[in-house]
Design an enzyme around this catalytic site. Structure first.
Site, short mmCIF file in Angstrom:
data_model
loop_
_atom_site.label_atom_id
_atom_site.label_comp_id
_atom_site.label_asym_id
_atom_site.label_seq_id
_atom_site.Cartn_x
_atom_site.Cartn_y
_atom_site.Cartn_z
N ASP A 1 47.87 -19.00 -46.01
CA ASP A 1 46.71 -18.15 -46.31
C ASP A 1 46.78 -17.64 -47.74
O ASP A 1 46.44 -16.48 -48.02
CB ASP A 1 46.65 -16.99 -45.31
CG ASP A 1 45.33 -16.24 -45.38
OD1 ASP A 1 45.32 -15.04 -45.00
OD2 ASP A 1 44.33 -16.82 -45.84
N LYS B 1 44.41 -21.73 -52.42
CA LYS B 1 44.02 -22.96 -51.72
C LYS B 1 44.64 -24.20 -52.36
O LYS B 1 44.97 -25.15 -51.66
CB LYS B 1 42.50 -23.06 -51.66
CG LYS B 1 41.84 -21.80 -51.07
CD LYS B 1 42.52 -21.33 -49.80
CE LYS B 1 42.37 -19.82 -49.54
NZ LYS B 1 43.40 -19.29 -48.61
N ASP C 1 44.48 -21.10 -42.88
CA ASP C 1 43.22 -20.36 -42.94
C ASP C 1 42.33 -20.99 -44.02
O ASP C 1 42.81 -21.70 -44.92
CB ASP C 1 43.48 -18.89 -43.29
CG ASP C 1 42.21 -18.04 -43.14
OD1 ASP C 1 42.09 -17.03 -43.84
OD2 ASP C 1 41.32 -18.42 -42.34
N ASN C 2 41.02 -20.75 -43.91
CA ASN C 2 40.05 -21.08 -44.97
C ASN C 2 39.89 -22.57 -45.24
O ASN C 2 39.64 -22.97 -46.39
CB ASN C 2 40.43 -20.38 -46.28
CG ASN C 2 40.64 -18.91 -46.10
OD1 ASN C 2 41.74 -18.41 -46.35
ND2 ASN C 2 39.60 -18.21 -45.64
N GLU D 1 35.76 -14.46 -42.38
CA GLU D 1 35.96 -13.08 -41.91
C GLU D 1 34.76 -12.19 -42.23
O GLU D 1 34.24 -12.18 -43.33
CB GLU D 1 37.24 -12.47 -42.51
CG GLU D 1 37.41 -12.62 -44.00
CD GLU D 1 38.18 -13.86 -44.38
OE1 GLU D 1 38.21 -14.82 -43.61
OE2 GLU D 1 38.76 -13.88 -45.48
C1 LIG Z 1 39.08 -14.11 -53.53
O1 LIG Z 1 38.19 -14.93 -52.81
C2 LIG Z 1 37.61 -14.28 -51.71
C3 LIG Z 1 36.70 -15.24 -51.00
C4 LIG Z 1 35.36 -15.29 -51.41
C5 LIG Z 1 34.46 -16.13 -50.74
C6 LIG Z 1 34.88 -16.91 -49.68
C7 LIG Z 1 36.22 -16.86 -49.27
C8 LIG Z 1 37.13 -16.05 -49.94
C9 LIG Z 1 38.55 -16.04 -49.45
C10 LIG Z 1 38.77 -15.85 -48.07
C11 LIG Z 1 40.07 -15.85 -47.57
O2 LIG Z 1 40.34 -15.67 -46.25
C12 LIG Z 1 41.17 -16.02 -48.43
N1 LIG Z 1 42.44 -16.02 -47.93
C13 LIG Z 1 43.49 -16.13 -48.79
N2 LIG Z 1 43.35 -16.27 -50.11
C14 LIG Z 1 42.11 -16.33 -50.67
O3 LIG Z 1 42.02 -16.47 -51.91
C15 LIG Z 1 40.94 -16.19 -49.81
C16 LIG Z 1 39.63 -16.20 -50.32
MG LIG Z 2 42.35 -16.32 -45.74
#
Ligand SMILES: COCc1ccccc1-c1cc(O)c2[nH]cnc(=O)c2c1
Ligand SMILES: [Mg+2]
Length: 214
Positions: A141, A144, A169-170, A199
């Protein structure tokens, strides 16, 4: 100067969660992120999938790549049997400062070791520094573009054994196409996708569960 979002998240934990009660910490963060400020915790919907994977596996040794504020650290650690250990790596020192306090507030610090630094620096040191032979579960997590190189590094360092579960995740949002292609096409993994949502939003996202076959 203006506070940071992790600082405001921690404040919400201290105001609304009960010391020593991990579930109240999880609920306080989810409430804050749903009603005050979005933050990149795995969240409640994907968090339930994470819970089911952890509960089914009953892991002794867990590695988390990317701590952020410690939300998933608390989610995982609260389900671990006595004696089980979670090592969580966080590159950003400002996040680590907050995560340590969230983990302490939840009262699960005995099961958790938070390590500050780069995953590529620490993965090769797991054996000699932490006495870890292999991990039973790895939760990816973090950045990426580190999922794939870190997975190959864990393979190379012999940290994965037959049956080790990688949970990422993601995999849709922001997305990790190179990692997905690898675990879904490699003969060394049995992979499956758990469709969910980013989330606290209605955007699609999901978790990829990949079992290492050795
Ligand atoms: C900084 O971007 C935030 C964001 C913005 C838009 C979509 C997704 C995310 C996102 C969602 C997550 O669960 C994440 N988990 C771990 N490292 C991440 O960078 C991360 C980014
Ligand atoms: Mg994440």
């Amino acid at each position: 100067t203006r506070s940071t979002r992790p600082q405001r998240l921690l404040k919400a934990v201290k105001q609304h969660a009960t010391r020593g009660d991990p579930q109240s910490v999880i609920s306080a963060i989810d409430h804050f992120c749903r009603h005050r400020e979005w933050a990149m915790n795995v969240g409640d919907e994907k968090g339930c999938i994470l819970d089911s994977v952890v509960s089914e596996l009953n892991p002794e040794k867990v590695l988390e790549l990317g701590t952020y504020c410690g939300y998933s650290t608390v989610r995982i650690a609260r389900l671990l049997p006595p004696g089980a250990r979670l090592i969580t790596l966080e590159f950003n020192p400002d996040y680590a400062v907050i995560a340590r306090q969230v983990i302490a507030w939840a009262g699960i610090e005995d099961k958790v070791q938070l390590v500050e630094g780069a995953s590529e620096d620490w993965i090769p040191r797991m054996k000699e520094h932490f006495g870890i032979e292999t991990f039973d579960l790895v939760f990816l997590d973090h950045w990426k573009d580190h999922y794939l190189p870190d997975t190959k590094l864990m393979e190379g360092c012999g940290l994965l054994r037959k049956g080790t579960v990688l949970l990422a995740d993601n995999v849709i949002c922001p997305g990790v196409p190179d990692y997905l292609e690898y675990v879904r096409n490699s003969r060394s993994y049995k992979s499956c996708y758990f469709k969910s949502h980013l989330e606290y939003t209605r955007a699609e996202d999901g978790l990829e569960k990949s079992v290492f076959l050795g």
